[in-house]
Motif scaffolding. Structure first.
Motif, short mmCIF file in Angstrom:
data_model
loop_
_atom_site.label_atom_id
_atom_site.label_comp_id
_atom_site.label_asym_id
_atom_site.label_seq_id
_atom_site.Cartn_x
_atom_site.Cartn_y
_atom_site.Cartn_z
N THR A 50 0.83 -1.20 0.00
CA THR A 50 0.00 0.00 0.00
C THR A 50 0.87 1.26 0.00
OG1 THR A 50 -1.73 -1.18 1.19
CG2 THR A 50 -1.84 1.21 1.20
N ALA A 51 1.94 1.24 0.77
CA ALA A 51 2.85 2.39 0.79
C ALA A 51 3.50 2.58 -0.57
CB ALA A 51 3.91 2.19 1.87
N TYR A 52 3.93 1.49 -1.18
CA TYR A 52 4.56 1.56 -2.50
C TYR A 52 3.58 2.09 -3.54
CZ TYR A 52 6.75 0.01 -6.82
OH TYR A 52 7.28 -0.04 -8.08
N LEU A 53 2.37 1.56 -3.53
CA LEU A 53 1.36 2.00 -4.49
C LEU A 53 0.90 3.44 -4.21
CD1 LEU A 53 -0.68 -1.30 -4.70
CD2 LEU A 53 0.79 -0.33 -6.48
N GLY A 54 0.92 3.84 -2.96
CA GLY A 54 0.61 5.24 -2.63
C GLY A 54 1.65 6.19 -3.22
N GLY A 55 2.91 5.79 -3.18
CA GLY A 55 3.96 6.60 -3.81
C GLY A 55 3.80 6.66 -5.31
N ALA A 56 3.40 5.55 -5.91
CA ALA A 56 3.16 5.53 -7.36
C ALA A 56 1.98 6.43 -7.72
CB ALA A 56 2.89 4.11 -7.83
N THR A 57 0.94 6.40 -6.91
CA THR A 57 -0.22 7.26 -7.14
C THR A 57 0.18 8.73 -7.02
OG1 THR A 57 -1.69 5.57 -6.27
CG2 THR A 57 -2.56 7.79 -6.38
N ALA A 58 0.93 9.07 -5.99
CA ALA A 58 1.35 10.46 -5.80
C ALA A 58 2.22 10.93 -6.96
CB ALA A 58 2.11 10.59 -4.48
N GLU A 99 -0.58 12.95 -14.84
CA GLU A 99 -0.99 11.84 -15.71
C GLU A 99 -2.36 11.32 -15.26
OE1 GLU A 99 2.06 8.92 -15.55
OE2 GLU A 99 3.58 10.28 -16.35
N VAL A 100 -3.06 10.72 -16.20
CA VAL A 100 -4.38 10.19 -15.87
C VAL A 100 -4.34 8.72 -15.48
CG1 VAL A 100 -5.66 11.85 -17.27
CG2 VAL A 100 -4.80 9.75 -18.31
N GLN A 101 -3.18 8.14 -15.38
CA GLN A 101 -3.06 6.74 -15.03
C GLN A 101 -2.94 6.52 -13.52
OE1 GLN A 101 0.34 5.56 -17.22
NE2 GLN A 101 -0.76 5.31 -19.14
N TRP A 102 -3.31 7.49 -12.73
CA TRP A 102 -3.19 7.37 -11.28
C TRP A 102 -4.16 6.34 -10.71
CZ3 TRP A 102 -7.58 8.23 -8.59
CH2 TRP A 102 -8.58 8.97 -9.23
N PHE A 103 -5.21 5.99 -11.42
CA PHE A 103 -6.21 5.08 -10.90
C PHE A 103 -5.71 3.63 -10.84
CE2 PHE A 103 -6.92 5.48 -15.42
CZ PHE A 103 -7.05 4.16 -15.83
N PHE A 104 -4.74 3.26 -11.66
CA PHE A 104 -4.24 1.88 -11.67
C PHE A 104 -3.62 1.48 -10.33
CE2 PHE A 104 -1.00 -1.34 -12.61
CZ PHE A 104 -1.84 -2.37 -13.05
N PRO A 105 -2.72 2.27 -9.74
CA PRO A 105 -2.19 1.87 -8.42
C PRO A 105 -3.27 1.86 -7.34
CG PRO A 105 -0.84 3.62 -9.36
CD PRO A 105 -2.01 3.44 -10.26
N VAL A 106 -4.26 2.72 -7.46
CA VAL A 106 -5.35 2.73 -6.48
C VAL A 106 -6.15 1.43 -6.57
CG1 VAL A 106 -7.49 3.87 -5.80
CG2 VAL A 106 -5.50 5.24 -6.42
N ILE A 107 -6.46 1.01 -7.78
CA ILE A 107 -7.20 -0.23 -7.98
C ILE A 107 -6.38 -1.43 -7.48
CG2 ILE A 107 -8.09 -1.81 -9.75
CD1 ILE A 107 -8.91 0.73 -11.32
#
Length: 68
Positions: A18-26, A33-41
């Motif tokens: 979750t921490a790793y994916l949170g960094g990717a989202t940020a 970029e509009v691809q921020w939803f992939f790490p959230v999913i």
């Protein structure tokens, strides 16, 4: 990722993923970029999988059926 796959350390693995994916989202949001939803999913899927296989996590987050 290996910590998430081992049943004894799956909660710690989910927290670290979750921490790793949170960094990717940020990073995606900061770059505009509009691809921020992939790490959230992916994060939702990680916790959903842990919720379905670990009774202790289900005890922390009890979903109750409504009486009709």
């Amino acid at each position: 990722m290996v910590l998430y796959l081992v049943p004894q350390t799956s909660a710690l693995g989910a927290i670290l993923l979750t921490a790793y994916l949170g960094g990717a989202t940020a990073t995606h949001v900061a770059a505009g970029e509009v691809q921020w939803f992939f790490p959230v999913i992916m994060g939702v899927l990680v916790w959903g999988g842990l919720f379905m296989r670990d009774a202790q996590i289900r005890a922390l987050i009890p979903f109750r059926k409504r009486a009709s």
